[in-house]
Motif scaffolding. Sequence first.
Motif, PDB file in Angstrom:
ATOM      1  N   ALA A 282      -4.424   2.895   5.235  1.00 64.87           N
ATOM      2  CA  ALA A 282      -4.268   1.813   4.258  1.00 64.87           C
ATOM      3  C   ALA A 282      -5.479   1.720   3.352  1.00 64.87           C
ATOM      4  CB  ALA A 282      -4.037   0.489   4.974  1.00 64.87           C
ATOM      5  N   ASP A 283      -6.675   2.054   3.878  1.00 64.02           N
ATOM      6  CA  ASP A 283      -7.890   2.017   3.057  1.00 64.02           C
ATOM      7  C   ASP A 283      -8.016   3.269   2.197  1.00 64.02           C
ATOM      8  OD1 ASP A 283      -8.617  -0.421   4.171  1.00 64.02           O
ATOM      9  OD2 ASP A 283      -9.655   0.542   5.854  1.00 64.02           O
ATOM     10  N   ILE A 284      -7.437   4.387   2.671  1.00 64.22           N
ATOM     11  CA  ILE A 284      -7.510   5.634   1.897  1.00 64.22           C
ATOM     12  C   ILE A 284      -6.560   5.585   0.710  1.00 64.22           C
ATOM     13  CG2 ILE A 284      -7.108   8.129   1.996  1.00 64.22           C
ATOM     14  CD1 ILE A 284      -7.773   7.951   5.012  1.00 64.22           C
ATOM     15  N   ILE A 285      -5.328   5.240   0.999  1.00 65.33           N
ATOM     16  CA  ILE A 285      -4.321   5.178  -0.068  1.00 65.33           C
ATOM     17  C   ILE A 285      -4.538   3.943  -0.937  1.00 65.33           C
ATOM     18  CG2 ILE A 285      -1.848   4.874  -0.492  1.00 65.33           C
ATOM     19  CD1 ILE A 285      -1.256   6.639   1.821  1.00 65.33           C
ATOM     20  N   LYS A 286      -5.073   2.900  -0.338  1.00 62.79           N
ATOM     21  CA  LYS A 286      -5.233   1.593  -0.967  1.00 62.79           C
ATOM     22  C   LYS A 286      -3.853   0.939  -1.085  1.00 62.79           C
ATOM     23  CE  LYS A 286      -9.376   2.786  -3.577  1.00 62.79           C
ATOM     24  NZ  LYS A 286     -10.024   2.874  -4.907  1.00 62.79           N
ATOM     25  N   SER A 287      -3.808  -0.280  -0.691  1.00 68.51           N
ATOM     26  CA  SER A 287      -2.533  -0.996  -0.666  1.00 68.51           C
ATOM     27  C   SER A 287      -1.972  -1.167  -2.064  1.00 68.51           C
ATOM     28  CB  SER A 287      -2.722  -2.355   0.003  1.00 68.51           C
ATOM     29  OG  SER A 287      -1.545  -3.109  -0.063  1.00 68.51           O
ATOM     30  N   GLU A 288      -0.703  -0.888  -2.208  1.00 63.89           N
ATOM     31  CA  GLU A 288      -0.007  -1.092  -3.479  1.00 63.89           C
ATOM     32  C   GLU A 288       1.213  -1.966  -3.242  1.00 63.89           C
ATOM     33  OE1 GLU A 288      -0.437  -0.495  -6.572  1.00 63.89           O
ATOM     34  OE2 GLU A 288      -1.669   1.291  -6.876  1.00 63.89           O
ATOM     35  N   ILE A 289       1.426  -2.903  -4.146  1.00 67.60           N
ATOM     36  CA  ILE A 289       2.665  -3.668  -4.135  1.00 67.60           C
ATOM     37  C   ILE A 289       3.667  -2.917  -4.993  1.00 67.60           C
ATOM     38  CG2 ILE A 289       3.772  -5.834  -4.789  1.00 67.60           C
ATOM     39  CD1 ILE A 289       1.166  -7.249  -4.153  1.00 67.60           C
ATOM     40  N   VAL A 290       4.770  -2.514  -4.376  1.00 64.84           N
ATOM     41  CA  VAL A 290       5.747  -1.657  -5.050  1.00 64.84           C
ATOM     42  C   VAL A 290       7.033  -2.439  -5.300  1.00 64.84           C
ATOM     43  CG1 VAL A 290       7.071   0.488  -4.908  1.00 64.84           C
ATOM     44  CG2 VAL A 290       4.781   0.364  -3.903  1.00 64.84           C
ATOM     45  N   PHE A 291       7.534  -2.355  -6.527  1.00 60.76           N
ATOM     46  CA  PHE A 291       8.823  -2.944  -6.881  1.00 60.76           C
ATOM     47  C   PHE A 291       9.884  -1.849  -6.811  1.00 60.76           C
ATOM     48  CE2 PHE A 291       5.657  -5.478  -9.067  1.00 60.76           C
ATOM     49  CZ  PHE A 291       6.093  -6.784  -8.889  1.00 60.76           C
ATOM     50  N   VAL A 292      11.010  -2.162  -6.194  1.00 57.00           N
ATOM     51  CA  VAL A 292      12.155  -1.251  -6.149  1.00 57.00           C
ATOM     52  C   VAL A 292      13.285  -1.924  -6.925  1.00 57.00           C
ATOM     53  CG1 VAL A 292      13.772   0.027  -4.713  1.00 57.00           C
ATOM     54  CG2 VAL A 292      11.452  -0.431  -3.887  1.00 57.00           C
TER      55      VAL A 292
ATOM     56  N   THR B 174     -10.810   6.657   9.546  1.00 60.91           N
ATOM     57  CA  THR B 174     -10.566   5.735   8.442  1.00 60.91           C
ATOM     58  C   THR B 174      -9.076   5.398   8.358  1.00 60.91           C
ATOM     59  OG1 THR B 174     -12.371   6.758   7.204  1.00 60.91           O
ATOM     60  CG2 THR B 174     -10.852   5.346   5.966  1.00 60.91           C
ATOM     61  N   SER B 175      -8.763   4.120   8.238  1.00 61.36           N
ATOM     62  CA  SER B 175      -7.354   3.705   8.155  1.00 61.36           C
ATOM     63  C   SER B 175      -6.698   4.259   6.898  1.00 61.36           C
ATOM     64  CB  SER B 175      -7.249   2.183   8.167  1.00 61.36           C
ATOM     65  OG  SER B 175      -5.917   1.774   7.888  1.00 61.36           O
TER      66      SER B 175
ATOM     67  N   GLY C 169      -5.973  15.385   8.270  1.00 57.24           N
ATOM     68  CA  GLY C 169      -4.622  14.866   8.116  1.00 57.24           C
ATOM     69  C   GLY C 169      -4.523  13.427   8.569  1.00 57.24           C
ATOM     70  N   VAL C 170      -3.300  12.967   8.771  1.00 52.45           N
ATOM     71  CA  VAL C 170      -3.041  11.580   9.189  1.00 52.45           C
ATOM     72  C   VAL C 170      -2.544  11.603  10.629  1.00 52.45           C
ATOM     73  CG1 VAL C 170      -1.713   9.496   8.760  1.00 52.45           C
ATOM     74  CG2 VAL C 170      -2.515  10.876   6.835  1.00 52.45           C
ATOM     75  N   LEU C 171      -3.242  10.876  11.495  1.00 52.16           N
ATOM     76  CA  LEU C 171      -2.934  10.866  12.918  1.00 52.16           C
ATOM     77  C   LEU C 171      -2.315   9.533  13.330  1.00 52.16           C
ATOM     78  CD1 LEU C 171      -3.223  12.162  15.808  1.00 52.16           C
ATOM     79  CD2 LEU C 171      -5.429  10.959  15.937  1.00 52.16           C
ATOM     80  N   ALA C 172      -1.260   9.619  14.127  1.00 55.43           N
ATOM     81  CA  ALA C 172      -0.668   8.437  14.762  1.00 55.43           C
ATOM     82  C   ALA C 172      -0.961   8.524  16.251  1.00 55.43           C
ATOM     83  CB  ALA C 172       0.829   8.389  14.511  1.00 55.43           C
ATOM     84  N   LYS C 173      -1.605   7.496  16.796  1.00 51.17           N
ATOM     85  CA  LYS C 173      -1.900   7.459  18.223  1.00 51.17           C
ATOM     86  C   LYS C 173      -0.734   6.841  18.979  1.00 51.17           C
ATOM     87  CE  LYS C 173      -6.940   7.041  17.741  1.00 51.17           C
ATOM     88  NZ  LYS C 173      -8.127   6.231  18.123  1.00 51.17           N
ATOM     89  N   PRO C 174      -0.645   7.062  20.291  1.00 53.06           N
ATOM     90  CA  PRO C 174       0.406   6.416  21.089  1.00 53.06           C
ATOM     91  C   PRO C 174       0.384   4.901  20.911  1.00 53.06           C
ATOM     92  CG  PRO C 174      -0.676   8.121  22.376  1.00 53.06           C
ATOM     93  CD  PRO C 174      -1.467   8.002  21.109  1.00 53.06           C
ATOM     94  N   GLY C 175       1.580   4.323  20.795  1.00 54.90           N
ATOM     95  CA  GLY C 175       1.706   2.880  20.570  1.00 54.90           C
ATOM     96  C   GLY C 175       2.000   2.517  19.133  1.00 54.90           C
ATOM     97  N   VAL C 176       1.774   3.468  18.196  1.00 52.62           N
ATOM     98  CA  VAL C 176       2.035   3.225  16.772  1.00 52.62           C
ATOM     99  C   VAL C 176       3.526   3.394  16.482  1.00 52.62           C
ATOM    100  CG1 VAL C 176       1.610   4.074  14.438  1.00 52.62           C
ATOM    101  CG2 VAL C 176      -0.284   3.887  16.063  1.00 52.62           C
TER     102      VAL C 176
ATOM    103  N   SER D  16       0.222  -3.275   5.584  1.00 52.98           N
ATOM    104  CA  SER D  16       0.387  -3.585   7.009  1.00 52.98           C
ATOM    105  C   SER D  16       1.039  -2.434   7.762  1.00 52.98           C
ATOM    106  CB  SER D  16       1.233  -4.861   7.158  1.00 52.98           C
ATOM    107  OG  SER D  16       2.506  -4.686   6.556  1.00 52.98           O
ATOM    108  N   GLU D  17       1.950  -1.732   7.123  1.00 52.40           N
ATOM    109  CA  GLU D  17       2.669  -0.647   7.799  1.00 52.40           C
ATOM    110  C   GLU D  17       1.790   0.576   7.996  1.00 52.40           C
ATOM    111  OE1 GLU D  17       6.230   1.041   5.857  1.00 52.40           O
ATOM    112  OE2 GLU D  17       7.338   0.263   7.582  1.00 52.40           O
ATOM    113  N   LEU D  18       0.843   0.819   7.061  1.00 52.90           N
ATOM    114  CA  LEU D  18       0.012   2.025   7.116  1.00 52.90           C
ATOM    115  C   LEU D  18      -1.304   1.804   7.839  1.00 52.90           C
ATOM    116  CD1 LEU D  18       0.531   3.472   3.511  1.00 52.90           C
ATOM    117  CD2 LEU D  18       1.780   4.018   5.600  1.00 52.90           C
ATOM    118  N   ARG D  19      -1.664   0.553   8.146  1.00 51.97           N
ATOM    119  CA  ARG D  19      -2.945   0.247   8.749  1.00 51.97           C
ATOM    120  C   ARG D  19      -3.186   1.000  10.063  1.00 51.97           C
ATOM    121  NH1 ARG D  19      -7.324  -1.308   6.620  1.00 51.97           N
ATOM    122  NH2 ARG D  19      -6.061  -2.668   5.281  1.00 51.97           N
ATOM    123  N   PRO D  20      -2.200   1.130  10.971  1.00 54.24           N
ATOM    124  CA  PRO D  20      -2.471   1.791  12.265  1.00 54.24           C
ATOM    125  C   PRO D  20      -2.732   3.290  12.177  1.00 54.24           C
ATOM    126  CG  PRO D  20      -0.509   0.406  12.367  1.00 54.24           C
ATOM    127  CD  PRO D  20      -0.849   0.575  10.930  1.00 54.24           C
TER     128      PRO D  20
END
Length: 798
Positions: A148-158, A145-146, A89-96, A40-44
């Motif tokens: 989140a789709d490039i990296i693929k979502s991972e559930i991470v344990f800390v 391309t989002s 690279g990875v672009l963040a648009k205004p509003g993100v 959800s955090e990387l989708r935008p």
Amino acid sequence: MKFTLSWLRDYIETKSTATEIADKLTLIGLEVDEIIDSSSELRPFVAGKILTCDQHPNADRLHLLTVDCGDEIVNVVCGAPNARTGMVGVLAKPGVIIPSTGTKLTAGMVRGIESNGMMCSAAELKISDDHSGIIELDSNTKPGTSLADIIKSEIVFVAGITPNRPDYLSVRGIAHDLIASGLGTSSKNNCHCDATKSPQQSQQSTPLTVKIMDTTGCPIYRAGLIKNTSHAESNDTIKQRLRAIGINPKSALIDATNYICYDMAQPMHVFDADKIVGGITVRRAISGEQMLALNNETYTLTENDLVITDDEKILAIAGVMGGTESAATSDTKNIVLESAYFDPVSVRKTSRRLGLSSDSSYRYERGIDPTSTESALAFATKIITERCGGEIYEPITAGKIPTWEKHIKYDPKLFKQKIGIDLSDNEQKSIFEKLGFIVDTKKTPWTVTPSAARVDIELNVDLVEELIRIYGYDHLSGTNVRPEPMSISRDELMSKNFKIKRQMASMGLMETLSFSFTDAKLEKLFVNNDPILLSNPITSELDALRQTLLTNILDSVKWNQQMGNTSLKLFEYGPVFYGNKPFEQNDQLTIVRTGLTEPKHWSGHSRNVDVFDVKSDIMQTLSAFGINAETMPISTDNAPIWAHPFRFGHIMIGKQTLATFGELHPTLLKKLKLRGPVVIAQLFMGNVPSRKKSGSKRPLLTLPDLQPITRDFAFILDESVLASDLIKTVAKADTKITNVSIFDLYVGNEIGKNKKSIALTITIQPTDKTLTDDDLNAIQTNVINMVAKNHGGEIRDS
């Protein structure tokens, strides 16, 4: 420690959710602090291809970019040094919202040029700590391309790792414990990272040579030579998992060692073989040798540091970090893989002294599985050759695997004795075997041999702990576990420890608490004995067991004075040591006063502290233990090493020193950079005689119903009469006198030569009846008569 759910599933088959896995891990000893779902955090954020990259006209370090983000082309001002035409690279648009700051991005003017977005670094997206440049994606990635789709979502344990569980620093170790707890079974899938499927090793012998000159620091060293590799990226799975845990993928060569470090808890290193001159040698550094490390810092080494060298230079600081002169780069064709076991103490000392920590040192310091070097080397070879190709040479091994087996005698009855519940012998044996322990039950006590990865298991009580955490703490109940007391008992309240601290607090002193360790070099200033050195100190400044409390408490004084707090009243009560064996210790009380006795005030009552202040502290403390120190001799022979030669004293009990007090030596004041005066008292609790307990109980304390009465007296006495003797005499005049206090002293010609006037107040407490004037006059007359009889005193008329 970070790891992903998909990574964990390589080794365990389970239908449990991430939350259920986290709960189970916390129950068996690995506290999971956080579960992160990055989708959800990387989708935008989207892939953006840089079409043009021009110099900003108003700033030397900024670029003007035109970026294709799929649905439009935007202008972006960027300061990243690696930005270039054609890069994706990875672009963040205004509003993100930018994850690293939590702020919403807005369009704006940057040095007079409009910017409608931001090219992002890994640190800004909290993917890793890398902020050296913007993220570079595969050049074939479609713009728009989002992420989140490039990296693929991972559930991470800390998870938080305790120092006693280095096996939890590997994904395999965590999976192993989960399987033992019954949450799943061992995975039978042929995953990409199956280390058992090693590549076919070449039969051609390696030209590489390895020599170990310090087998204590490095018992075993394995090296693998691979020639004619090509530069390539790691496979998507490895890149995805490394990014998820905060490591920026670089190349298949480097990624393989990073991946294995987390997968197996076996640190590895890759060298450029063409940069190695001659053979590899593991030795202690020559004092003054230097190495430029991979973090671009130059480190000066000592003879206590273990290093990896060739015939000309240092290649790496063993177990800590490699050097730039032997580092693998994108141009590297021939590599040497290192897989070794380094002594935890040696790595920890070097890491602490240099202030240099890495994932490798973090694991080596805690102790790795000494048997994993061979499988780790095979695993790394497999990962690298699958992506980079290359000719594999026969691995070379120097030294041998250190002895790791610990055969612990264990009686199954111990579990019931320690835990309070029944667990059958078969259940105990089964749990041990699930944990990978070898159990010999032919005779009692059993012989249990922990697995090589469990370097923390030393005693039979450690085995009990293993059983209950896997069996489940939820089996414990209030019927079989003694509850902790809800309040402190009278015995605990009146214990020596509590009594001393209560006495110190009543005297206005504040407690300090410090480690039982100290700096051996500093301690030599305060004791005459040789330091009791630690074989495995937590820091270089805490390398000895303390033989005195002075070093640590004076360090507290120094810090307080540096912060402007110069008038101090401190104490510490705790053990000091005279040997390195069990019970070779005694308790000691140390009091330190500095600066003024009281805060500055217009009345002018404040003064500098002196030795009589701490002498009074000791006297009051001994009095609280029923010891009349006023009758004890005070010796001024043999000044302590820390004391002013003419301002000290020892309170003696027979031939033993009960306490020492004095002023800190001026030389030490200067050396420690302290502001004087500093006065010190030490009470040696091992020499304090025990009081014999009375056979009868004390009567209950009852408060009188009648109001106390006070009367003032002023006596003219010889100058030789002690005030303390006067107080004792007055107190004995009547049983109803509960307190005697002096409030005035006067010396003058009008009262006679060699005379003085002492004024005091007595408190009279009626018990069974209200006192009449005759009763009070009788008490007053008795006081006057006793002072006249014992001290020749007379009432002062005016």
